[in-house]
Structures are given as C-alpha cells and as structure tokens.
Design an enzyme around this catalytic site. Structure first.
Site, PDB file in Angstrom:
ATOM      1  N   ASP A   1       0.821  -1.015  -0.128  1.00 36.01           N
ATOM      2  CA  ASP A   1       0.175   0.216  -0.052  1.00 36.01           C
ATOM      3  C   ASP A   1       0.808   1.240   0.005  1.00 36.01           C
ATOM      4  O   ASP A   1       1.984   1.137   0.523  1.00 36.01           O
ATOM      5  CB  ASP A   1      -0.842   0.192   1.337  1.00 36.01           C
ATOM      6  N   LEU A   2       0.222   2.331  -0.592  1.00 40.15           N
ATOM      7  CA  LEU A   2       1.506   3.479  -0.687  1.00 40.15           C
ATOM      8  C   LEU A   2       1.147   4.548   0.588  1.00 40.15           C
ATOM      9  O   LEU A   2       1.989   4.560   1.568  1.00 40.15           O
ATOM     10  CB  LEU A   2       1.065   4.201  -1.896  1.00 40.15           C
ATOM     11  N   ASP A   3      -0.086   5.028   0.766  1.00 42.37           N
ATOM     12  CA  ASP A   3      -0.216   5.988   1.749  1.00 42.37           C
ATOM     13  C   ASP A   3      -0.406   5.395   3.002  1.00 42.37           C
ATOM     14  O   ASP A   3      -1.275   4.652   3.491  1.00 42.37           O
ATOM     15  CB  ASP A   3      -1.789   6.615   1.666  1.00 42.37           C
TER      16      ASP A   3
ATOM     17  N   THR B   1       1.490   9.822   3.959  1.00 40.90           N
ATOM     18  CA  THR B   1       0.480  11.004   3.279  1.00 40.90           C
ATOM     19  C   THR B   1      -0.810  10.671   4.010  1.00 40.90           C
ATOM     20  O   THR B   1      -1.635  11.582   3.731  1.00 40.90           O
ATOM     21  CB  THR B   1       0.180  10.580   1.842  1.00 40.90           C
TER      22      THR B   1
ATOM     23  N   LYS C   1      -9.017   5.188   6.251  1.00 45.00           N
ATOM     24  CA  LYS C   1      -7.772   4.751   5.727  1.00 45.00           C
ATOM     25  C   LYS C   1      -8.077   3.601   4.674  1.00 45.00           C
ATOM     26  O   LYS C   1      -8.559   2.605   4.947  1.00 45.00           O
ATOM     27  CB  LYS C   1      -6.875   4.313   6.857  1.00 45.00           C
ATOM     28  N   GLY C   2      -7.330   3.699   3.525  1.00 44.27           N
ATOM     29  CA  GLY C   2      -7.577   2.590   2.591  1.00 44.27           C
ATOM     30  C   GLY C   2      -8.742   2.750   1.627  1.00 44.27           C
ATOM     31  O   GLY C   2      -8.829   2.162   0.632  1.00 44.27           O
TER      32      GLY C   2
ATOM     33  N   ARG D   1     -11.988   7.811  -2.179  1.00 45.41           N
ATOM     34  CA  ARG D   1     -12.323   9.035  -2.101  1.00 45.41           C
ATOM     35  C   ARG D   1     -13.691   9.193  -1.636  1.00 45.41           C
ATOM     36  O   ARG D   1     -14.157   9.832  -0.721  1.00 45.41           O
ATOM     37  CB  ARG D   1     -11.932   9.987  -3.332  1.00 45.41           C
TER      38      ARG D   1
ATOM     39  N   SER E   1      -2.576   0.619  -4.403  1.00 43.16           N
ATOM     40  CA  SER E   1      -3.048   1.659  -3.831  1.00 43.16           C
ATOM     41  C   SER E   1      -4.599   2.100  -4.190  1.00 43.16           C
ATOM     42  O   SER E   1      -4.650   2.153  -5.562  1.00 43.16           O
ATOM     43  CB  SER E   1      -1.985   2.919  -3.772  1.00 43.16           C
ATOM     44  N   ALA E   2      -5.438   2.503  -3.242  1.00 45.81           N
ATOM     45  CA  ALA E   2      -6.764   3.033  -3.741  1.00 45.81           C
ATOM     46  C   ALA E   2      -6.609   4.419  -4.332  1.00 45.81           C
ATOM     47  O   ALA E   2      -7.582   4.924  -4.951  1.00 45.81           O
ATOM     48  CB  ALA E   2      -7.576   3.095  -2.564  1.00 45.81           C
ATOM     49  N   SER E   3      -5.438   4.992  -4.216  1.00 39.84           N
ATOM     50  CA  SER E   3      -5.271   6.597  -4.570  1.00 39.84           C
ATOM     51  C   SER E   3      -5.322   6.891  -6.076  1.00 39.84           C
ATOM     52  O   SER E   3      -4.490   6.245  -6.712  1.00 39.84           O
ATOM     53  CB  SER E   3      -4.324   7.108  -3.908  1.00 39.84           C
ATOM     54  N   ARG E   4      -6.097   7.762  -6.455  1.00 43.98           N
ATOM     55  CA  ARG E   4      -5.793   8.372  -7.703  1.00 43.98           C
ATOM     56  C   ARG E   4      -4.615   9.269  -7.709  1.00 43.98           C
ATOM     57  O   ARG E   4      -4.205   9.534  -8.894  1.00 43.98           O
ATOM     58  CB  ARG E   4      -7.203   9.007  -8.326  1.00 43.98           C
ATOM     59  N   ASN E   5      -4.270   9.533  -6.716  1.00 46.93           N
ATOM     60  CA  ASN E   5      -3.147  10.603  -6.877  1.00 46.93           C
ATOM     61  C   ASN E   5      -1.716   9.881  -6.367  1.00 46.93           C
ATOM     62  O   ASN E   5      -0.613  10.647  -6.318  1.00 46.93           O
ATOM     63  CB  ASN E   5      -3.141  11.391  -5.661  1.00 46.93           C
TER      64      ASN E   5
ATOM     65  N   LYS F   1     -10.843  -1.046  -1.637  1.00 42.46           N
ATOM     66  CA  LYS F   1     -10.787  -2.086  -0.421  1.00 42.46           C
ATOM     67  C   LYS F   1     -11.868  -1.526   0.601  1.00 42.46           C
ATOM     68  O   LYS F   1     -12.259  -0.741   0.852  1.00 42.46           O
ATOM     69  CB  LYS F   1      -9.386  -1.637   0.309  1.00 42.46           C
TER      70      LYS F   1
ATOM     71  N   GLU G   1       0.201  -3.272   4.687  1.00 45.42           N
ATOM     72  CA  GLU G   1      -0.957  -2.382   4.709  1.00 45.42           C
ATOM     73  C   GLU G   1      -1.124  -1.658   6.103  1.00 45.42           C
ATOM     74  O   GLU G   1      -0.766  -2.259   7.132  1.00 45.42           O
ATOM     75  CB  GLU G   1      -2.154  -3.267   4.483  1.00 45.42           C
ATOM     76  N   ASP G   2      -1.346  -0.500   6.159  1.00 44.33           N
ATOM     77  CA  ASP G   2      -1.679   0.350   7.290  1.00 44.33           C
ATOM     78  C   ASP G   2      -3.178   0.381   7.768  1.00 44.33           C
ATOM     79  O   ASP G   2      -3.579   1.110   8.819  1.00 44.33           O
ATOM     80  CB  ASP G   2      -1.063   1.729   7.417  1.00 44.33           C
TER      81      ASP G   2
HETATM   82  C1  BG6 Z   1      -6.043   5.452   0.097  1.00 43.34           C
HETATM   83  C2  BG6 Z   1      -5.867   6.428   1.316  1.00 43.34           C
HETATM   84  O1  BG6 Z   1      -4.544   5.068  -0.168  1.00 43.34           O
HETATM   85  O2  BG6 Z   1      -6.289   6.205  -1.052  1.00 43.34           O
HETATM   86  C3  BG6 Z   1      -7.305   6.917   1.575  1.00 43.34           C
HETATM   87  O3  BG6 Z   1      -5.563   5.538   2.418  1.00 43.34           O
HETATM   88  C4  BG6 Z   1      -7.806   7.496   0.294  1.00 43.34           C
HETATM   89  O4  BG6 Z   1      -7.403   7.723   2.709  1.00 43.34           O
HETATM   90  C5  BG6 Z   1      -7.745   6.766  -1.020  1.00 43.34           C
HETATM   91  O5  BG6 Z   1      -9.040   8.238   0.365  1.00 43.34           O
HETATM   92  C6  BG6 Z   1      -8.177   7.451  -2.184  1.00 43.34           C
HETATM   93  O6  BG6 Z   1      -7.172   8.387  -2.328  1.00 43.34           O
HETATM   94  P1  BG6 Z   1      -7.385   9.557  -3.233  1.00 43.34           P
HETATM   95  O7  BG6 Z   1      -6.014  10.397  -3.415  1.00 43.34           O
HETATM   96  O8  BG6 Z   1      -7.579   9.246  -4.813  1.00 43.34           O
HETATM   97  O9  BG6 Z   1      -8.446  10.644  -2.972  1.00 43.34           O
HETATM   98 MG    MG Z   2      -2.564   2.989   3.508  1.00 45.86          MG
END
Ligand code: BG6
Ligand code: MG
Length: 215
Positions: free
Chosen positions: A9-11, A17, A45-46, A49, A114-118, A145, A169-170
C-alpha cells in the site's frame, strides 16, 4: 510459503500521506460544522475518495445531493493535492528503501497496490517508481478496499498467484482486502487496530526477507 511478490500500500506504508488525507478531511468537516477526529479517520484509511466522503458525512450526520458530494470530494482533493505537490524523497518512510532493495536482490517482485488516484503524483515526487515492477492505483480499479481487486490485479500483473504474495498495509480495509484475496498480510502500525494481519510491525525498519518467507 514460497514468497515471490510483495505488494505495498502507498499511503501510510511507503509515505506518511495518511496525515495529509486527515488534514484535508478535517478541514472539510470543519467547513461543514463538525469536528473530525483521528479516531474517526481510522475508518477512512485505505478507502476510496467517495467512500471516505460517505463515511465522513455520516459521522457529521449530514445528507447532501450527489452533485454536492462531487463538489465536496473535489474540494477535499484540491487541498490534498496542494499538500502532496511538494513531496520529496525525504518523505519516504524509514526502512522502505532498505526492504525494497533486499526483496529485489532476492528476485522477489515488488508492487504498489493503492486506492489513490493521486499515487502517480506521489511516486513521482518521492522518485521511487523504479523500485516497483507493477503499480496498481485507484485509476486502474473499480472496487475499493476491502474488495481485494487492487491486490488481485497486482498479483496478476506480476504473473503470480495470490498465495505467493504478501501485502503490506496500514489500514483495516486493506488488511481485509488482502485476506479476501487469499494473501498473507503484514500490518504496519498498531496491533490493536491491525490485529487481523498475519504479522503486525510498527514500521518497515527491521523486517527481514527471512521473516517474510516464514509467514
Ligand atoms: C488511500 C488512502 O490510499 O487512497 C485513503 O488510504 C484515500 O485515505 C484513498 O481516501 C483515495 O485517495 P485519493 O488520493 O484518490 O483521494
Ligand atoms: Mg494506507
């Protein structure tokens, strides 16, 4: 187990982050007129958005239209992107690079799940892309997730079976996702919160490849 791949996992695992996500969500909650605590934040967390926004709105007892949800999520993301836009390699969490190098030296594949789009912005900022064989982020997946999609896709892109992979994972939702996908999971954080993981460690500083192989 025969360990062939590790998916991180990244964040909150490779970079801290999670604190920036919290700062942005807390700011949004404040604008909406309620306090959002670190304890509330655990459940986000995880989580994707939009799913995070749903949880936050529920915490504040607030109902809004779908259109307003889009606006609020974009507002939070605007602040978040501001926080992460200046990230540098200094922000890579201690132990991450050591572990990644040790794994790769032994021919174990490494990936981001990672779930993040960033995730792309962060990985570019901290200059760590070349340490990963595959990167699966929120732009590639449909289900957040605790659905295992992100990790199953990671294993698939590495051409490995889930049983040959370990997830780091955190977040509670991430540990559930790993278990649902049939993978061993290392929790990074506190044992009280991450008790379902195969092993819980406070950070990546000391964990060895040998310990991982023995999981
Ligand atoms: C996960 C974070 O990695 O990404 C979550 O743990 C976050 O907190 C999710 O909501 C989505 O991230 P983003 O950057 O696409 O808003
Ligand atoms: Mg995380």
């Amino acid at each position: 187990m025969e360990l062939k791949g590790c998916i991180f996992d990244l964040d909150g695992v490779i970079v801290d982050t999670a604190k920036y996500h919290f700062m942005a969500w807390r700011r949004l909650a404040k604008e909406l007129g309620f306090e959002f605590t670190l304890e509330h934040n655990e459940a986000l967390k995880g989580v994707s958005r939009m799913a995070s926004l749903e949880i936050l709105l529920k915490t504040g007892g607030i109902t809004v239209s779908e259109k307003e949800k889009e606006r609020l999520a974009a507002r939070k993301n605007g602040w978040y992107v501001e926080f992460i836009s200046g990230m540098t390699p200094d922000e890579i969490l201690p132990g991450s690079l050591r572990l990644l190098r040790a794994l790769r030296k032994e021919g174990i594949l490494t990936g981001i799940g990672s779930a993040s789009r960033n995730a792309g912005t962060i990985l570019d900022g901290i200059k760590i892309r070349d340490m990963f064989d595959v990167i699966v982020d929120g732009n590639k997946i449909l289900r957040a997730k605790p659905d295992p999609e992100v990790f199953l896709r990671g294993a698939q892109e590495m051409n490995l079976l889930p049983s040959e992979c370990i997830v780091f994972e955190d977040a509670q939702a991430g540990i559930e996702a790993a278990i649902a996908g049939g993978m061993k999971c290392v929790g990074v954080g506190s044992p009280e919160l991450l008790g379902k993981a195969s092993l819980v460690i406070p950070d990546l500083k000391k964990i060895t490849v040998k310990q991982l192989r023995n999981l």
